[in-house]
Design an enzyme around this catalytic site. Sequence first.
Site, mmCIF file in Angstrom:
data_model
loop_
_atom_site.group_PDB
_atom_site.id
_atom_site.type_symbol
_atom_site.label_atom_id
_atom_site.label_comp_id
_atom_site.label_asym_id
_atom_site.label_seq_id
_atom_site.Cartn_x
_atom_site.Cartn_y
_atom_site.Cartn_z
ATOM 1 N N ASP A 160 0.794 -1.215 0.000
ATOM 2 C CA ASP A 160 0.000 0.000 0.000
ATOM 3 C C ASP A 160 0.834 1.276 0.000
ATOM 4 O OD1 ASP A 160 -2.580 1.515 0.428
ATOM 5 O OD2 ASP A 160 -1.482 2.088 2.237
ATOM 6 N N ASP A 163 5.019 0.788 4.015
ATOM 7 C CA ASP A 163 5.095 -0.457 4.775
ATOM 8 C C ASP A 163 4.912 -1.631 3.821
ATOM 9 O OD1 ASP A 163 2.403 -0.347 4.152
ATOM 10 O OD2 ASP A 163 1.803 0.334 6.143
ATOM 11 N N TYR A 320 -7.678 2.354 7.364
ATOM 12 C CA TYR A 320 -8.569 2.551 6.224
ATOM 13 C C TYR A 320 -10.005 2.272 6.638
ATOM 14 C CZ TYR A 320 -4.661 3.225 3.050
ATOM 15 O OH TYR A 320 -3.544 3.730 2.417
ATOM 16 N N GLU A 567 5.549 9.935 3.205
ATOM 17 C CA GLU A 567 5.098 8.592 2.793
ATOM 18 C C GLU A 567 4.192 8.674 1.564
ATOM 19 O OE1 GLU A 567 3.573 4.418 4.753
ATOM 20 O OE2 GLU A 567 2.888 6.289 5.667
#
Length: 616
Positions: A160, A163, A320, A567
Amino acid sequence: MHSANHWGGSFEIINAESEENSRSLEWDRAALGHHQHQLDETQQSWLLGPQDKVKPKKYVDLGCIVCSRKALKWTLWAILLALIVVALPIIIAKSLPKHKSRPSPPDNYTVALHKALLFFNAQRSGKLPKNNGVSWRGDSGLQDGNGTTFKGGLVGGYYDAGDNSKFHFPMAFTITMLSWSVIEYGQKYHAIGEYNHVCDLIKWGTDYLLLTFNSSATKIDKIYSQVGGSRNGSTTPDDHFCWERPEDMDYPRPIQTATSGPDLAGEMAAALAAASIVFRDDTSYSKKLIKGAVTVFDFARDFGRRTPYCRGNPYIEPFYNSSGYYDEYMWGAAWLFYATGNKSYIALATNPGLPKNSKAFYMIPDKIVLSWDNKLPAAMLLLTRLRVFLNPGYPYEDMLRSYHNVTGLTMCSYLQHYRFFNWTKGGMIQLNHGQAQPLQYVANAAFLASLYVDYMNATGVPGWTCGPDFVSSQTLRDFAKSQIDYILGANPMKMSYLVGYGTKYPNHVHHRGASIPSDNIKYSCTGGRKWLQTSNPNPHTIVGAMVGGPDRFDQFKDIRTNYSYTEPTLAGNAGLVAALVSLTSSGGEGIDKNTIFSAVPPLYPMSPPPPPPWKP
């Protein structure tokens, strides 16, 4: 005696004696030819007068016409002269060496698009193809899904973010967005040489999504919703506690299962249905995707499975969390209608209950911002497309008109003039209340705005109204460009937030694979943390990654430990790719109006067949 001189000589008086002699000379001309006496030249001149010597003209018979030889000769010479005058310069010009002009260089959006697509190559999980194009990535997650009830496990898909988790909800949204961009702008992808690449990326995702449920069945009772992940504050080895390259993962990777989940299933149906249009030329694969989309959407619509997929799950909810599922109903039904032509899906998408329960018409700020969680503005734009191009009329017109109106108001809200949203001083619209990681929302809004402009241009509409004001379509295009330009470096930091684009971009991206060197050393769960903490730039450049972005004051900190700034995410990059391809001019202008409607039947009453011929 004659009163006239027929010979041409002078008149004379003669006597009777000579009269007889003169009579003997009165011969007609016809008799001369048979007379035995031959006249000399002088006598002939008396009879015939002087004669010019004229040469007879020579003629050429060309079949359909007869012309003189002299005229034909001059005509041929004229033609020959004309050929010399016209052909000689052409021959000389052709014989000269050719100097081809260089093609115009690709625009900035095309350059950025090439890079943004590479990010997905860096996020691949599973057995990587030889042409993956990211040298520091290798095979990983080959044991994912061991112990599941489906053949093949859960190997593949995409990680995703920074990570090593595979979140299926935003992953499905990513595939839907990429597919939508290909359906609308396939000709641009072809022109810049990225069509096969982006289709390969989509297929990598859809192949994986088909593994997450029993796609061979017509009715299912569960979906695998996530692989890997962690709990907040975890102190045991998992995707967040450990800092390891995906190739070196040696800790347990739990699998999350959803026995209900209309939100997850609705988004997966949208992804598979949209991709089936992309792969329409591959009939067997397209049908496979449609079958999977229908099956998973039936799961989403099951009245006994209406609990959100993440509710009460500590591995998903903090990361999420889904705020509702009626937007996925509208979104998934719209894509299934385009993919299948089944009118039951457009009937559902225009059911008044969906906008009512989702509060689609309330102009709530959070409801008009496209994200992996909220699909309402995209779904309404997608259905507006049906109205402006096909105009299906009753019984869909009332709801489609409402979707169209709200879409127009959404576009008005994006314009700084109306102050619906806050803006930073540097020119970035704040679509997430000034919170962290704003760029994914900015990119999505730019895509919707640019696409809406292309819909207007394709129908010859110069703009739309915002209250009493008429707003030109160019104003909305300028908004979209300004936001993408901000991402690419037109900001107070003078920094490109797309890694690898421009001369100044983040070097400390929060990403495990990019931050750990490929030095043939396997760093342990905690041993790899030194690469998280170091102030040195990443040893690998993760080209094409759009980072989280600046804060509400246009400030950005290139710090690896602060994921809010550095990120990247799948969903964020998908929106950026869609916006970039909509704005690039290297592959031409405008959209593909018709491909999305390939499976849509006529929505008006068919004309009755003619009566049979009369028989007595």
